[in-house]
Design a protein around this motif. Structure first.
Motif, PDB file in Angstrom:
ATOM      1  N   PRO A  65       0.828  -1.195   0.000  1.00 13.90           N
ATOM      2  CA  PRO A  65       0.000   0.000   0.000  1.00 13.90           C
ATOM      3  C   PRO A  65       0.871   1.256   0.000  1.00 13.90           C
ATOM      4  O   PRO A  65       2.060   1.176   0.301  1.00 13.90           O
ATOM      5  CB  PRO A  65      -0.792  -0.113   1.303  1.00 13.90           C
ATOM      6  CG  PRO A  65       0.027  -0.997   2.185  1.00 13.90           C
ATOM      7  CD  PRO A  65       0.750  -1.928   1.274  1.00 13.90           C
ATOM      8  N   SER A  66       0.274   2.400  -0.323  1.00 21.32           N
ATOM      9  CA  SER A  66       1.078   3.619  -0.320  1.00 21.32           C
ATOM     10  C   SER A  66       1.490   3.923   1.124  1.00 21.32           C
ATOM     11  O   SER A  66       0.753   3.643   2.068  1.00 21.32           O
ATOM     12  CB  SER A  66       0.286   4.776  -0.912  1.00 21.32           C
ATOM     13  OG  SER A  66      -0.928   4.922  -0.243  1.00 21.32           O
ATOM     14  N   GLY A  67       2.694   4.422   1.274  1.00 23.52           N
ATOM     15  CA  GLY A  67       3.206   4.715   2.606  1.00 23.52           C
ATOM     16  C   GLY A  67       3.901   3.534   3.251  1.00 23.52           C
ATOM     17  O   GLY A  67       4.256   3.574   4.424  1.00 23.52           O
ATOM     18  N   CYS A  68       4.131   2.456   2.477  1.00 21.57           N
ATOM     19  CA  CYS A  68       4.803   1.299   3.060  1.00 21.57           C
ATOM     20  C   CYS A  68       6.316   1.405   2.904  1.00 21.57           C
ATOM     21  O   CYS A  68       7.051   0.520   3.313  1.00 21.57           O
ATOM     22  CB  CYS A  68       4.292   0.004   2.445  1.00 21.57           C
ATOM     23  SG  CYS A  68       4.832  -0.224   0.750  1.00 21.57           S
ATOM     24  N   GLY A  69       6.780   2.497   2.318  1.00 22.97           N
ATOM     25  CA  GLY A  69       8.226   2.722   2.258  1.00 22.97           C
ATOM     26  C   GLY A  69       8.933   2.026   1.115  1.00 22.97           C
ATOM     27  O   GLY A  69      10.151   1.973   1.090  1.00 22.97           O
ATOM     28  N   LYS A  70       8.161   1.501   0.137  1.00 24.35           N
ATOM     29  CA  LYS A  70       8.830   0.757  -0.931  1.00 24.35           C
ATOM     30  C   LYS A  70       9.687   1.668  -1.809  1.00 24.35           C
ATOM     31  O   LYS A  70      10.787   1.285  -2.212  1.00 24.35           O
ATOM     32  CB  LYS A  70       7.823  -0.049  -1.765  1.00 24.35           C
ATOM     33  CG  LYS A  70       6.644   0.726  -2.324  1.00 24.35           C
ATOM     34  CD  LYS A  70       5.584  -0.228  -2.859  1.00 24.35           C
ATOM     35  CE  LYS A  70       4.549   0.465  -3.737  1.00 24.35           C
ATOM     36  NZ  LYS A  70       3.669   1.378  -3.001  1.00 24.35           N
ATOM     37  N   THR A  71       9.195   2.891  -2.053  1.00 25.32           N
ATOM     38  CA  THR A  71      10.001   3.827  -2.839  1.00 25.32           C
ATOM     39  C   THR A  71      11.204   4.323  -2.036  1.00 25.32           C
ATOM     40  O   THR A  71      12.290   4.520  -2.589  1.00 25.32           O
ATOM     41  CB  THR A  71       9.136   5.004  -3.320  1.00 25.32           C
ATOM     42  OG1 THR A  71       8.123   4.483  -4.176  1.00 25.32           O
ATOM     43  CG2 THR A  71       9.943   6.019  -4.100  1.00 25.32           C
ATOM     44  N   THR A  72      11.003   4.482  -0.708  1.00 25.14           N
ATOM     45  CA  THR A  72      12.129   4.857   0.164  1.00 25.14           C
ATOM     46  C   THR A  72      13.227   3.808   0.085  1.00 25.14           C
ATOM     47  O   THR A  72      14.407   4.134  -0.035  1.00 25.14           O
ATOM     48  CB  THR A  72      11.650   4.992   1.626  1.00 25.14           C
ATOM     49  OG1 THR A  72      10.603   5.947   1.672  1.00 25.14           O
ATOM     50  CG2 THR A  72      12.782   5.412   2.541  1.00 25.14           C
ATOM     51  N   LEU A  73      12.830   2.533   0.129  1.00 23.03           N
ATOM     52  CA  LEU A  73      13.815   1.452   0.052  1.00 23.03           C
ATOM     53  C   LEU A  73      14.592   1.537  -1.260  1.00 23.03           C
ATOM     54  O   LEU A  73      15.815   1.369  -1.279  1.00 23.03           O
ATOM     55  CB  LEU A  73      13.115   0.092   0.190  1.00 23.03           C
ATOM     56  CG  LEU A  73      14.021  -1.135   0.152  1.00 23.03           C
ATOM     57  CD1 LEU A  73      15.108  -1.055   1.210  1.00 23.03           C
ATOM     58  CD2 LEU A  73      13.217  -2.412   0.325  1.00 23.03           C
ATOM     59  N   LEU A  74      13.870   1.839  -2.346  1.00 16.91           N
ATOM     60  CA  LEU A  74      14.523   1.935  -3.647  1.00 16.91           C
ATOM     61  C   LEU A  74      15.533   3.090  -3.657  1.00 16.91           C
ATOM     62  O   LEU A  74      16.645   2.953  -4.165  1.00 16.91           O
ATOM     63  CB  LEU A  74      13.475   2.133  -4.744  1.00 16.91           C
ATOM     64  CG  LEU A  74      13.824   1.553  -6.103  1.00 16.91           C
ATOM     65  CD1 LEU A  74      13.947   0.048  -6.033  1.00 16.91           C
ATOM     66  CD2 LEU A  74      12.786   1.934  -7.138  1.00 16.91           C
ATOM     67  N   SER A  75      15.133   4.242  -3.058  1.00 20.61           N
ATOM     68  CA  SER A  75      16.033   5.399  -2.997  1.00 20.61           C
ATOM     69  C   SER A  75      17.258   5.104  -2.147  1.00 20.61           C
ATOM     70  O   SER A  75      18.357   5.596  -2.434  1.00 20.61           O
ATOM     71  CB  SER A  75      15.305   6.610  -2.414  1.00 20.61           C
ATOM     72  OG  SER A  75      14.227   6.963  -3.224  1.00 20.61           O
ATOM     73  N   LEU A  76      17.069   4.296  -1.097  1.00 19.46           N
ATOM     74  CA  LEU A  76      18.207   3.924  -0.244  1.00 19.46           C
ATOM     75  C   LEU A  76      19.178   3.034  -1.011  1.00 19.46           C
ATOM     76  O   LEU A  76      20.392   3.234  -0.971  1.00 19.46           O
ATOM     77  CB  LEU A  76      17.709   3.194   1.011  1.00 19.46           C
ATOM     78  CG  LEU A  76      17.062   4.079   2.084  1.00 19.46           C
ATOM     79  CD1 LEU A  76      16.220   3.246   3.032  1.00 19.46           C
ATOM     80  CD2 LEU A  76      18.123   4.846   2.859  1.00 19.46           C
ATOM     81  N   ILE A  77      18.621   2.052  -1.741  1.00 21.10           N
ATOM     82  CA  ILE A  77      19.476   1.170  -2.539  1.00 21.10           C
ATOM     83  C   ILE A  77      20.189   1.971  -3.621  1.00 21.10           C
ATOM     84  O   ILE A  77      21.356   1.748  -3.927  1.00 21.10           O
ATOM     85  CB  ILE A  77      18.653   0.011  -3.157  1.00 21.10           C
ATOM     86  CG1 ILE A  77      18.090  -0.878  -2.033  1.00 21.10           C
ATOM     87  CG2 ILE A  77      19.508  -0.825  -4.103  1.00 21.10           C
ATOM     88  CD1 ILE A  77      17.092  -1.908  -2.499  1.00 21.10           C
ATOM     89  N   ALA A  78      19.463   2.997  -4.157  1.00 22.81           N
ATOM     90  CA  ALA A  78      20.053   3.842  -5.194  1.00 22.81           C
ATOM     91  C   ALA A  78      21.189   4.692  -4.643  1.00 22.81           C
ATOM     92  O   ALA A  78      21.999   5.216  -5.401  1.00 22.81           O
ATOM     93  CB  ALA A  78      18.978   4.735  -5.800  1.00 22.81           C
TER      94      ALA A  78
END
Lengths: 265, 257
Positions: free
Chosen positions: B41-54
């Motif tokens: 769901p939105s707000g689950c941090g999946k994009t944050t995780l991607l930015s961290l890996i990036a």
């Protein structure tokens, strides 16, 4: 079918041309009517010809001054001062904006000072400039710079700051440093904003230089206006005003041409 | 030996008024050549995780390593595709696909030919001297893929790259991206909220729960589906079953909130 569309297109173009020429002729008519009315009003003493002069006496004066060569020096002086003020303000303002963008600490520190300096009427600094730089070209050019410098800095900085962060991320993902972000994204993205400040600066530089010339000069169109005012020669005042208006318009169109060139790139 | 390791990763966003924990204690391992999706769901941090890996963000605690190297900043073996193409509008398509090479100072004839070859593979050779605004959304996203691949990354981070496209373009592009990544033997992480897309494209699907973001469960897609093109997976009889179980799990997650 094809010919029908062609016909409609031709009709559309014709209509556009008609409207365009109507607008132009109305504009021309207003100009002629204004000049004519001014001339008639002045001759028939509806208005005081000593104060409001008349188109014919302005024209005569213009001719005399061109023939005896006393006008060109004033035009050249003022134009040089204005162009110098305009270019210096734009380059310096963009540089300041780049520094503010580059070092966020500096921009946070500078923020209240910029607000105060922007709010202050820069023309009021005139006397101080003259004392500091001496009563000459440098004080007048400084006046032209000062009046548009802060607003240029603020507008360009804001545009730098509002660059879409996703473009910045694209560059960062390729390992780009701040210099790459600036060169590849921030600066080109802000070009439209820089050009629109150029347009504002054209007008502001004229204000700064004319006020500067009011205060100190011995040459220039601002000087001619003050001189004409002091000896009660309003034909000279109006002639100077007219020349300023024409030159400012030419500079403004110059920026417009530059803008179109950059857009089409 | 895993290619990418995320080890007890926690990330919080700070503001003067609050602290928001976006991700809590995330650990995962990804093998070379794998295609893994982050779903939630939105707000689950999946994009944050991607930015961290990036490497665009620094984790509050924990570590991310690629090939034994800890990630502190964008790594040259990682490429990123965004929700939108973000092609620079003042550059031509050709200049846009050279952007990464130019920044890395590796813009030579060899790499130029390689990048143009990729553009040709995407059937976009004739757009070379055009500007982005002259292309359709799908074409632009394909150019963005070429731009990302031009620097030859091993790991591709795909941040909902199909979400801004119309359905038909999206299905076509899923196939194209899948095929291209397999051909070039890339590892890929896809962030999406589209269950079907995750199932169709991935080898594994990681389902995230929100507030704070945690990995809730992991679905391994059956091998015969892994090998198929995304479009064909969507029509396979086994597809619906996986879709249903992920659907129910996501529903439960939402009900809990």
């Amino acid at each position: 079918m094809k010919t029908k569309i062609d016909q409609a297109h031709k009709h559309f173009l014709q209509k556009e041309r008609t409207i365009k020429s109507h607008v132009f002729f109305t504009q021309l008519l207003i100009l002629i009517a204004f000049i004519g009315l001014w001339e008639v009003a002045s001759r028939l003493q509806w208005i005081n010809p000593l104060l409001f002069s008349s188109p014919s006496s302005i024209g005569r004066l213009f001719y005399e001054k061109v023939v005896d060569g006393t006008l060109s020096i004033h035009v050249v002086v003022t134009l040089t001062e204005t162009l110098a003020g305009f270019v210096i303000a734009t380059v310096l303002g963009t540089t300041f904006a780049a520094i503010l963008w580059w070092i966020p600490f500096v921009s946070r520190v500078a923020d209240p000072y910029l607000v105060i300096m922007n709010a202050m009427p820069k023309v009021a600094l005139g006397p101080i400039l003259i004392v500091a730089l001496g009563p000459g070209y440098s004080a007048i050019i400084a006046m032209g710079v000062l009046i548009s410098l802060i607003i240029t800095t603020l507008v360009v900085y804001n545009s730098f700051r509002e660059t879409d962060p996703n473009y910045i991320k694209v560059v960062q993902m390729f390992g780009g440093k701040k210099i790459h972000i600036f060169k590849e994204v921030t600066l080109p993205a802000s070009l439209p904003a820089i050009i629109s400040t150029l347009k504002v600066n054209v007008g502001l530089s004229w204000v700064g230089v004319i006020v500067g010339e009011f205060l100190v000069s011995k040459q220039g169109l601002g000087y001619l206006m003050i001189y004409g005012f002091q000896v009660f020669n309003f034909t000279l005042v109006l002639l100077s005003l007219l020349i300023i208006a024409i030159m400012a318009t030419i500079m403004y169109s110059g920026v417009g041409i530059l803008e179109r060139k950059l857009r089409n790139r | 030996m895993p290619f990418l390791t995320v080890d007890h990763l926690t990330h919080a966003y700070f503001s003067t008024k609050s602290v928001t924990t976006a991700l809590e204690d995330i650990s995962l391992e990804i093998e070379e050549g794998e295609f893994v999706s982050f779903l939630g769901p939105s707000g689950c941090g999946k994009t944050t995780l991607l930015s961290l890996i990036a490497g665009l963000l620094q984790p509050t605690s924990g570590e991310i390593t690629i090939d034994h190297q800890t990630i502190h900043r964008p790594h040259k073996r990682i490429g990123y595709m965004f929700q939108q193409d973000y092609l620079l509008p003042w550059k031509t398509i050709e200049e846009n696909i050279y952007l990464g090479l130019k920044i890395r100072r590796t813009l030579n004839d060899f790499n130029r030919t390689l990048a143009l070859g990729l553009l040709d593979q995407m059937n976009l050779k004739e757009t070379q001297s055009k500007f982005p605004h002259e292309l359709s959304g799908g074409m632009r996203q394909r150019v963005a893929l070429v731009r990302t691949l031009a620097t030859n990354p091993s790991l591709l981070l795909l941040d909902e790259p199909f979400s801004a496209l119309d359905y038909q373009t999206k299905l076509k592009l899923e196939n194209l991206v899948f095929k291209t990544l397999k051909e070039h033997k890339k590892t890929a992480l896809l962030v999406t909220h589209d269950i079907g897309e995750a199932v169709a494209m991935s080898d594994r699907v990681l389902v995230f729960s929100a507030n704070p973001g945690r990995i809730k469960s992991i679905y391994t897609i059956p091998e015969h589906l892994q090998r198929m093109k995304p479009f064909d997976v969507r029509h396979h009889k086994d597809y619906n079953e996986i879709f249903q179980s992920i659907w129910e799990e996501l529903n439960q997650l939402e009900d809990k909130d």
